[in-house]
Design a protein around this motif. Structure first.
Motif: not given
Lengths: 398, 398
Positions: A39-44, A241-243, B61-64, B267-270
């Motif tokens: 997760x630390x690599x996610x481009x927040x 998380x975006x699915x 966390x919101x993208x995981x 799961x649904x888009x977090x």
């Protein structure tokens, strides 16, 4: 109240991996059990920027109902990305799905009648087994070696099961083994599929995370008869998380997929689709991937060194050129489920391998995930597994 | 290549509404065909703000990957909202779904065996018909009057079909009729369900959009035996593009739903879930709903006036107290599908009613949507339909 559930509920069980993930969520546990990207690599910050861009430029449209097929800008970006692995397709060949998990589920729904035969690698992806089982499929496993599914074995199975519905394969950095199907075998797989008139479902969520060796064209690249269904995802390269996943297949297949997708959830989150399309337009995905690859390579290398250093010598393991997983085969006498119980006492976790085999359930295997753990924790965790393993093997000799 | 599709593909057809929506997407067409909320009321600036809040406060966390059950903060907000319509439930009773469409699909998957009987209002929601048909259900329609499903008719059907699996009802501002099931009938429906041991599936996406009359407790409020499955959605009250719905049901049901949801899309888009939870925390949803209600009331009133003014006198129509739709019953001789063809020539559209009846397909009916059209366009469009309709009826008399 009488039992109201449909008969198909018998074929569904909660995912074992997910149950383990709950146990291993304790912060003191060093877990190699999941399959989570780092997760630390996610481009927040970039996501923040593209959220604002979408809402400023496309406003309400990004929050309204949308077409089942998916956002056109995103599908065009996907066509561009697929060109890089030798897939030439048109917009009508691509359907956006709610993660590649939905793509697998829709594939089961579209093609599997009860007791249909699915040919798969031995072992294969657990959640795909669960999906196909939920449609009451029968599995035929094909042996693998370090270069993926063995084509001689595949041909034997096709001869034995000429009515098989499809071959399910994860050619790049397979889950759970980390192995890659080599080039000649990809060509051969398509030839055999043509000869025996079976479909190929190519599940490829990891292909873009290659940190060693040369890129190989996808199986779909060799498709001469529109019989390869290619499935991929943004989960490992952008944000799970975006699915967001997709299917690339023959248009007559896509039309049916669209009908099933309509009844399943109308369409995939249109805001997430537009945001991801904007990211691909305004940011350098290759640069982002290079960052992921560098980190995963370091973690994979560290884990492989630990196996050499801490594990007994009479074990086998895969040496992945990308992806998220290493596969370990222990002496046949060892039950990795029992090993896991002991390891959890030492606050370290992995997934025992048996559940990745739909039929043969080889208990002396395990899967290690390296993507979601820094190197110092990898060293510590692998040392702990090594200690348990050596103790276990000594006990056996005695 | 031989035909590879599963047998269940026979039961799926593309949604007729969605096909019509494609035709009516031309800007010159005044379309009352869709079921879209007014996009100009979407809280775009607030969404921007909560996107930034989520990414600043919860970041990666919101993208995981996340849990199948859904975001806890969002589920708590849902529990609070449901209290307002008399549903007291715990967090374990709520599963977040990818829109209420997925909730309906999972309900079909969980409960329907081939040829199971589903009891529904006549007419009922088209996409639910499509889902239940895809599981090869058999429909039994129950007559409605202005107060919703007629309980004497329901009891007759339950007597005739004692093995029915569930009653599917949309109690508030039903799609397609706009009618509301009155209070005493809600109690009676639960009593009958208990007596005949059938489930109730309460599909309630519109309940919060009440612009006239008094709020009525949900059917689930009267549930004494955990047999009501309540389904709702953020699509009509926040943003449909995000695909956020939920199921509230008995925990033993939710456990099975979770298994199916896992195989369906993990799961649904977090990110969407967290963003919506933040919106509910930081913004005044009631104020937002009041804005929606005021606009929809104005549009509904305008459309009803137009019916009085422009339509022939020998027709019937519903007078909704909320929601998005008005239902029109024409003289039995009129085929609304033919009427639609003529109306499209005048650049105005509606949905002909036949497809909302799973069996009886009454062709002299049509559904009008007012939520997505400003009053001046409503006036113009209704005038055009009135002209076609009067011409059509005159032609018949001759």
């Amino acid at each position: 109240m009488k039992n109201k559930f449909a008969e198909r509920t018998h074929f569904v069980k909660p995912s074992e991996t997910r149950e383990i993930l709950k146990i291993t969520a304790r912060p003191e546990v060093i877990s190699f059990a999941g399959g989570l990207p780092a997760p630390e690599l996610f481009p927040v910050e970039a996501v923040k920027d593209v959220c604002n861009k979408v809402l400023n430029e496309e406003g309400a449209a990004s929050l309204q109902y949308s077409t089942t097929e998916g956002d056109i800008a995103l599908r065009e970006m996907i066509l561009q990305r697929m060109k890089g692995i030798g897939i030439s397709a048109a917009i009508g060949n691509v359907l956006i799905t709610s993660g590649s998990q939905q793509a697998i589920d829709l594939t089961g729904k579209l093609f599997i009648n009860a007791e249909d035969i699915i040919i798969c690698e031995s072992p294969t992806y657990l959640a795909a087994i669960n999906v196909f089982e939920s449609y009451n499929a029968t599995f035929v496993e094909v042996a693998m070696d370090d270069d993926g599914m063995v084509m001689e074995e595949l041909e034997k199975k096709l001869q034995a099961y000429p009515d098989a519905k499809f071959i399910y394969t994860i050619p790049d950095f397979q889950n759970p083994t980390g192995r890659t199907l080599k080039l000649e075998r990809r060509k051969k797989m398509v030839e055999l599929a043509n000869q025996y008139d079976v479909l190929i479902v190519e599940d490829n969520p990891y292909g873009a995370i290659r940190f060693a060796g040369e890129t190989i064209p996808s199986v779909k690249h060799f498709d001469t008869d529109n019989r390869v269904i290619y499935i991929s995802s943004f989960s490992k390269i952008f944000a799970p998380g975006l699915r967001l996943g997709w299917i690339c297949a023959d248009e007559t297949f896509i039309e049916k997929y669209v009908s099933f997708k309509q009844t399943a959830d109308l369409h995939t989150d249109s805001f997430a689709q537009r945001m991801t399309a904007k990211y691909l337009k305004h940011y350098d995905m290759e640069k982002h991937l290079n960052r992921i690859k560098a980190v995963y390579k370091e973690r994979c290398t560290a884990m492989l060194s630990c196996i050499e250093q801490f594990f007994p010598k009479n074990i086998k393991y895969s040496t992945p050129e990308g992806g998220l997983f290493i596969w370990v085969e222990l002496p046949e006498s060892v039950d990795s489920e029992k090993l896991l119980v002991e390891c959890l006492e030492s606050n370290v976790a992995f997934v025992s391998g048996a559940s990745f085999f739909p039929n043969s359930r080889k208990k002396n295997t395990l899967r290690l995930n390296y993507s979601n753990m820094p190197v110092d924790r990898i060293n510590e965790g692998m040392k702990r597994i090594g200690e348990v393993l050596n103790r276990e093997l000594k006990r056996e000799i005695r």
